[in-house]
Design a protein around this motif. Structure first.
Motif, PDB file in Angstrom:
ATOM      1  N   ALA A 243      47.456  46.371  62.481  1.00 26.80           N
ATOM      2  CA  ALA A 243      46.880  47.721  62.507  1.00 26.80           C
ATOM      3  C   ALA A 243      45.928  47.930  61.327  1.00 26.80           C
ATOM      4  CB  ALA A 243      48.015  48.744  62.446  1.00 26.80           C
ATOM      5  N   PRO A 244      44.995  48.906  61.433  1.00 27.46           N
ATOM      6  CA  PRO A 244      44.098  49.191  60.313  1.00 27.46           C
ATOM      7  C   PRO A 244      44.892  49.566  59.067  1.00 27.46           C
ATOM      8  CG  PRO A 244      43.375  50.350  62.282  1.00 27.46           C
ATOM      9  CD  PRO A 244      44.702  49.751  62.606  1.00 27.46           C
ATOM     10  N   GLY A 245      44.496  49.023  57.907  1.00 23.46           N
ATOM     11  CA  GLY A 245      45.147  49.350  56.644  1.00 23.46           C
ATOM     12  C   GLY A 245      46.424  48.587  56.379  1.00 23.46           C
TER      13      GLY A 245
ATOM     14  N   VAL B  49      37.797  44.178  39.608  1.00 19.32           N
ATOM     15  CA  VAL B  49      38.586  42.944  39.505  1.00 19.32           C
ATOM     16  C   VAL B  49      38.808  42.535  38.051  1.00 19.32           C
ATOM     17  CG1 VAL B  49      37.862  42.102  41.780  1.00 19.32           C
ATOM     18  CG2 VAL B  49      36.578  41.398  39.747  1.00 19.32           C
ATOM     19  N   GLY B  50      38.359  43.384  37.110  1.00 25.15           N
ATOM     20  CA  GLY B  50      38.631  43.147  35.684  1.00 25.15           C
ATOM     21  C   GLY B  50      37.754  42.076  35.055  1.00 25.15           C
ATOM     22  N   LEU B  51      36.529  41.889  35.579  1.00 27.62           N
ATOM     23  CA  LEU B  51      35.670  40.843  35.023  1.00 27.62           C
ATOM     24  C   LEU B  51      34.323  41.360  34.516  1.00 27.62           C
ATOM     25  CD1 LEU B  51      36.196  37.787  37.404  1.00 27.62           C
ATOM     26  CD2 LEU B  51      36.760  37.915  34.997  1.00 27.62           C
ATOM     27  N   ALA B  52      34.253  42.670  34.283  1.00 27.55           N
ATOM     28  CA  ALA B  52      32.980  43.267  33.875  1.00 27.55           C
ATOM     29  C   ALA B  52      32.445  42.609  32.602  1.00 27.55           C
ATOM     30  CB  ALA B  52      33.144  44.761  33.683  1.00 27.55           C
ATOM     31  N   ALA B  53      33.355  42.250  31.704  1.00 30.16           N
ATOM     32  CA  ALA B  53      32.918  41.697  30.417  1.00 30.16           C
ATOM     33  C   ALA B  53      32.421  40.265  30.538  1.00 30.16           C
ATOM     34  CB  ALA B  53      34.069  41.768  29.420  1.00 30.16           C
ATOM     35  N   LYS B  54      32.800  39.605  31.634  1.00 29.78           N
ATOM     36  CA  LYS B  54      32.438  38.177  31.745  1.00 29.78           C
ATOM     37  C   LYS B  54      31.343  37.936  32.783  1.00 29.78           C
ATOM     38  CE  LYS B  54      36.614  36.177  29.958  1.00 29.78           C
ATOM     39  NZ  LYS B  54      37.615  35.141  30.069  1.00 29.78           N
TER      40      LYS B  54
ATOM     41  N   TRP C 226      50.332  36.008  40.493  1.00 32.47           N
ATOM     42  CA  TRP C 226      50.842  37.386  40.590  1.00 32.47           C
ATOM     43  C   TRP C 226      49.728  38.408  40.379  1.00 32.47           C
ATOM     44  CZ3 TRP C 226      54.356  39.634  43.048  1.00 32.47           C
ATOM     45  CH2 TRP C 226      55.569  38.993  43.323  1.00 32.47           C
ATOM     46  N   GLU C 227      48.868  38.125  39.404  1.00 36.99           N
ATOM     47  CA  GLU C 227      47.744  39.034  39.136  1.00 36.99           C
ATOM     48  C   GLU C 227      46.885  39.199  40.398  1.00 36.99           C
ATOM     49  OE1 GLU C 227      46.896  40.671  36.296  1.00 36.99           O
ATOM     50  OE2 GLU C 227      48.861  40.065  35.498  1.00 36.99           O
ATOM     51  N   ILE C 228      46.632  38.058  41.052  1.00 37.68           N
ATOM     52  CA  ILE C 228      45.789  38.095  42.260  1.00 37.68           C
ATOM     53  C   ILE C 228      46.488  38.883  43.366  1.00 37.68           C
ATOM     54  CG2 ILE C 228      44.821  36.638  44.128  1.00 37.68           C
ATOM     55  CD1 ILE C 228      43.187  36.595  41.499  1.00 37.68           C
ATOM     56  N   MET C 229      47.786  38.662  43.530  1.00 38.21           N
ATOM     57  CA  MET C 229      48.526  39.387  44.564  1.00 38.21           C
ATOM     58  C   MET C 229      48.500  40.886  44.310  1.00 38.21           C
ATOM     59  SD  MET C 229      49.511  37.896  47.138  1.00 38.21           S
ATOM     60  CE  MET C 229      49.368  36.230  47.685  1.00 38.21           C
ATOM     61  N   LYS C 230      48.642  41.258  43.025  1.00 39.11           N
ATOM     62  CA  LYS C 230      48.596  42.697  42.686  1.00 39.11           C
ATOM     63  C   LYS C 230      47.228  43.277  43.036  1.00 39.11           C
ATOM     64  CE  LYS C 230      51.020  42.429  38.624  1.00 39.11           C
ATOM     65  NZ  LYS C 230      51.102  42.787  37.207  1.00 39.11           N
ATOM     66  N   LEU C 231      46.193  42.472  42.728  1.00 38.54           N
ATOM     67  CA  LEU C 231      44.827  42.924  43.028  1.00 38.54           C
ATOM     68  C   LEU C 231      44.634  43.120  44.536  1.00 38.54           C
ATOM     69  CD1 LEU C 231      41.945  43.511  42.008  1.00 38.54           C
ATOM     70  CD2 LEU C 231      41.488  41.065  42.111  1.00 38.54           C
TER      71      LEU C 231
ATOM     72  N   ASP D  86      46.911  43.785  46.665  1.00 45.81           N
ATOM     73  CA  ASP D  86      47.696  44.970  47.042  1.00 45.81           C
ATOM     74  C   ASP D  86      46.905  46.245  46.747  1.00 45.81           C
ATOM     75  OD1 ASP D  86      49.857  46.218  48.126  1.00 45.81           O
ATOM     76  OD2 ASP D  86      51.003  46.307  46.248  1.00 45.81           O
ATOM     77  N   GLU D  87      46.266  46.265  45.569  1.00 44.91           N
ATOM     78  CA  GLU D  87      45.441  47.422  45.189  1.00 44.91           C
ATOM     79  C   GLU D  87      44.319  47.649  46.196  1.00 44.91           C
ATOM     80  OE1 GLU D  87      45.429  46.663  40.538  1.00 44.91           O
ATOM     81  OE2 GLU D  87      43.565  47.623  41.212  1.00 44.91           O
ATOM     82  N   ILE D  88      43.703  46.538  46.595  1.00 44.69           N
ATOM     83  CA  ILE D  88      42.595  46.615  47.566  1.00 44.69           C
ATOM     84  C   ILE D  88      43.107  47.187  48.882  1.00 44.69           C
ATOM     85  CG2 ILE D  88      41.036  45.152  48.962  1.00 44.69           C
ATOM     86  CD1 ILE D  88      41.003  43.309  46.354  1.00 44.69           C
ATOM     87  N   ASN D  89      44.307  46.770  49.249  1.00 38.27           N
ATOM     88  CA  ASN D  89      44.923  47.270  50.473  1.00 38.27           C
ATOM     89  C   ASN D  89      45.201  48.777  50.357  1.00 38.27           C
ATOM     90  OD1 ASN D  89      48.087  47.467  51.848  1.00 38.27           O
ATOM     91  ND2 ASN D  89      46.305  46.969  53.105  1.00 38.27           N
ATOM     92  N   GLN D  90      45.638  49.196  49.141  1.00 35.38           N
ATOM     93  CA  GLN D  90      45.922  50.628  48.919  1.00 35.38           C
ATOM     94  C   GLN D  90      44.663  51.466  49.130  1.00 35.38           C
ATOM     95  OE1 GLN D  90      49.035  51.692  48.018  1.00 35.38           O
ATOM     96  NE2 GLN D  90      49.784  49.581  47.955  1.00 35.38           N
ATOM     97  N   ARG D  91      43.494  50.857  48.877  1.00 42.14           N
ATOM     98  CA  ARG D  91      42.228  51.587  49.040  1.00 42.14           C
ATOM     99  C   ARG D  91      41.784  51.640  50.502  1.00 42.14           C
ATOM    100  NH1 ARG D  91      38.558  51.362  44.382  1.00 42.14           N
ATOM    101  NH2 ARG D  91      39.823  50.960  42.536  1.00 42.14           N
TER     102      ARG D  91
END
Lengths: 302, 224
Positions: B26-28, B125-130, B174-179, B181-186
């Motif tokens: 299903a969507p989302g 994704v937390g890479l603005a500085a790089k 784990w960091e990637i999985m959390k990310l 999940d966040e994308i899914n929340q959006r």
């Protein structure tokens, strides 16, 4: 395609050439060699053709009349000659004119020596028509026609000169066409090879582009830019070289071989390049464009 | 959002990779597809990207029957499906910014949109500085973040991740999985192919299990 996309793809094409320096250089060098040789063959061919044409103009058919030929008959022969399409020009040379010309050649203007014949023209029966052709290969049929005309005693012509010139001209043309065709095929093959190497280096990039939704035209564009640029550079370099070389040769021959330059007149540089510039550019760009396009077609099915 | 109806895929060599798979996402939704290597998980991803066509059955994504999409329409379809790979598949000769911008250039986005969106997604994704770093100067986790940013920058409705943590250590995974999940929340539908059972147990999402090309288990979601 957007302007920004176009400029991005153009930039990528140039970057690709730089990244594949060695292969790009090899392609440019081959293209340069091919177009250079094409130019050399064309220049030789076009100059030879012009020389043949000049020589052809000097090849004359001479028509001599029967001793009892009337003026009306001679006039009728003249009209029959002028009606022929292969005749470039013709002129009537009277017995007196023939004798004057002979005196100039043989006695070198020495009137005293020639005075022996003052009242007795030894060429009294030598009135003639001199005919110049616009195509030497038509000489045989013209001679056959002239020999049948009333009042014609003899037709003088040089069979060997006409045939040799025509055959040699044809041979040069065939060789030039053959060599040019081979060179074009070699250039197309090499450009295609360079693009293939470029594709194999960037296979991953192409696959990623396709997976994230790039159209074929977007994937193709930098490679086409690469091929066309290589073709363009590979045709401009030999044109410059040929231009310099041709002018140098013309100057050199004019300075060192004065007699030769009187004998042959070279086709002017402007006239040669009037043909060579567009043909070389179209060939270079065309081979680059088609070479890259066809090579890519096989690699876009992701 | 994604519907598979009796989908089978047999490769030319006669290998049956997927057999009679029917499922609905299903969507989302956030869905894990799990299975051993060679179970047909990656074939499923390839079918969803229309890299492959099924031998039998029907695949409908976002209301579109993939069978009816011709070759010329594939690029437009793929723009709605972001994809992330186990080996990141970044362009090694371009920096972080260029790798992400590349995805927008490919879909011929205007320059000003690229300049606006790439920094935003890199922040997410937390890479603005790089942004100026080359892929080889980044850790595996950071490279996968760049790949995720690239997959998301065109705002696809679906994100497919094929073993996104396969090359990462536990912390980075784990960091990637959390990310994700966040994308899914959006609101993005996320499909993750994996064989790492640790995440599956902890994250409490729908899990579809495939064995030898057949769906053998579907927990936490409705089965059709």
């Amino acid at each position: 395609m957007r302007l920004s996309t176009l400029s991005y793809n153009f930039h990528q094409g140039i970057v690709n050439i730089w990244k594949n320096k060695m292969f790009s250089l090899a392609s440019i060098a081959t293209m340069t060699a091919c177009i250079f040789l094409l130019g050399v063959f064309y220049s030789i061919g076009v100059n030879f053709e012009s020389m043949v044409r000049n020589a052809e103009e000097g090849v004359a058919v001479t028509v001599l009349f029967n001793a009892d030929a009337s003026e009306e008959q001679i006039q009728a022969i003249g009209e029959a000659i002028s009606a022929r399409s292969e005749v470039a020009k013709y002129e009537f040379i009277s017995a007196e004119e023939a004798w004057e010309s002979y005196k100039m050649d043989y006695f070198n203007g020495d009137e005293e020596a020639a005075a022996v014949f003052a009242d007795d023209n030894p060429l009294a029966d030598s009135a003639s028509y001199s005919i110049y052709l616009n195509d030497v290969s038509m000489q045989d049929s013209l001679v056959a026609y002239l020999e049948k005309l009333d009042g014609v005693r003899e037709v003088h012509y040089s069979d060997v000169a006409a045939n040799t010139l025509t055959d040699f001209n044809r041979l040069i043309k065939y060789i030039s066409f053959g060599v040019i065709a081979i060179l074009i095929a070699v250039a197309a093959f090499l450009i295609s090879n360079t693009i293939t190497v470029g594709i194999s280096v960037r296979k991953e990039e192409i696959a990623i582009m396709k997976l994230i939704g790039a159209k074929d035209s977007f994937v193709r564009a930098p490679f086409v830019v690469e091929g066309v640029t290589i073709g363009l550079i590979g045709s401009v370099i030999p044109l410059i070289l040929l231009f310099i070389l041709y002018q140098r040769i013309l100057t050199y021959v004019a300075e060192k071989f004065d007699a030769l330059s009187n004998l042959f007149s070279f086709v002017p540089v402007k006239e040669v390049f009037h043909f060579l510039i567009p043909v070389s550019l179209i060939l270079g760009v065309g081979i680059g464009f088609l070479g890259s396009r066809f090579t890519l077609k096989r690699h876009l099915k992701v | 959002m994604i519907r598979l109806e009796h989908v089978s895929k047999t490769y030319e060599a006669g290998v049956q990779a997927v057999t009679d798979v029917s499922l609905h996402i299903a969507p989302g939704e956030f869905v894990f597809i799990v299975g051993d290597s060679g179970s047909g998980k990656s074939t499923l991803i390839k079918l969803l990207l229309k890299e492959l066509n099924p031998t039998h059955g029907k695949i409908i994504v976002g209301g579109k029957d993939l069978e009816k999409i011709n070759r010329r329409q594939i690029p437009r379809y793929r723009r709605n499906v972001g994809v992330v790979f186990q080996n990141f598949r970044l362009l090694q000769d371009r920096n972080v910014y260029e790798n992400v911008a590349f995805a927008m250039r490919v879909v011929e986005s205007p320059k000003k949109d690229i300049k606006r969106k790439v920094p935003t997604i890199l922040s997410l994704v937390g890479l603005a500085a790089k942004y100026r770093a080359l892929p080889r100067q980044l850790s595996g986790g950071e490279q996968q973040r760049v790949a995720i940013a690239r997959a998301l920058v065109n705002e696809p409705k679906i994100l497919l991740a094929d073993e996104p943590t396969g090359n990462l250590d536990n912390r980075n995974a784990w960091e990637i999985m959390k990310l994700l999940d966040e994308i899914n929340q959006r609101g993005t539908t996320v499909v993750v192919v994996t064989h790492n059972m640790d995440f599956i147990k902890t994250m409490n999402k729908r899990v579809i299990t495939i064995k030898k090309g057949v769906v053998v288990d579907d927990q936490g979601g409705e089965e059709i």
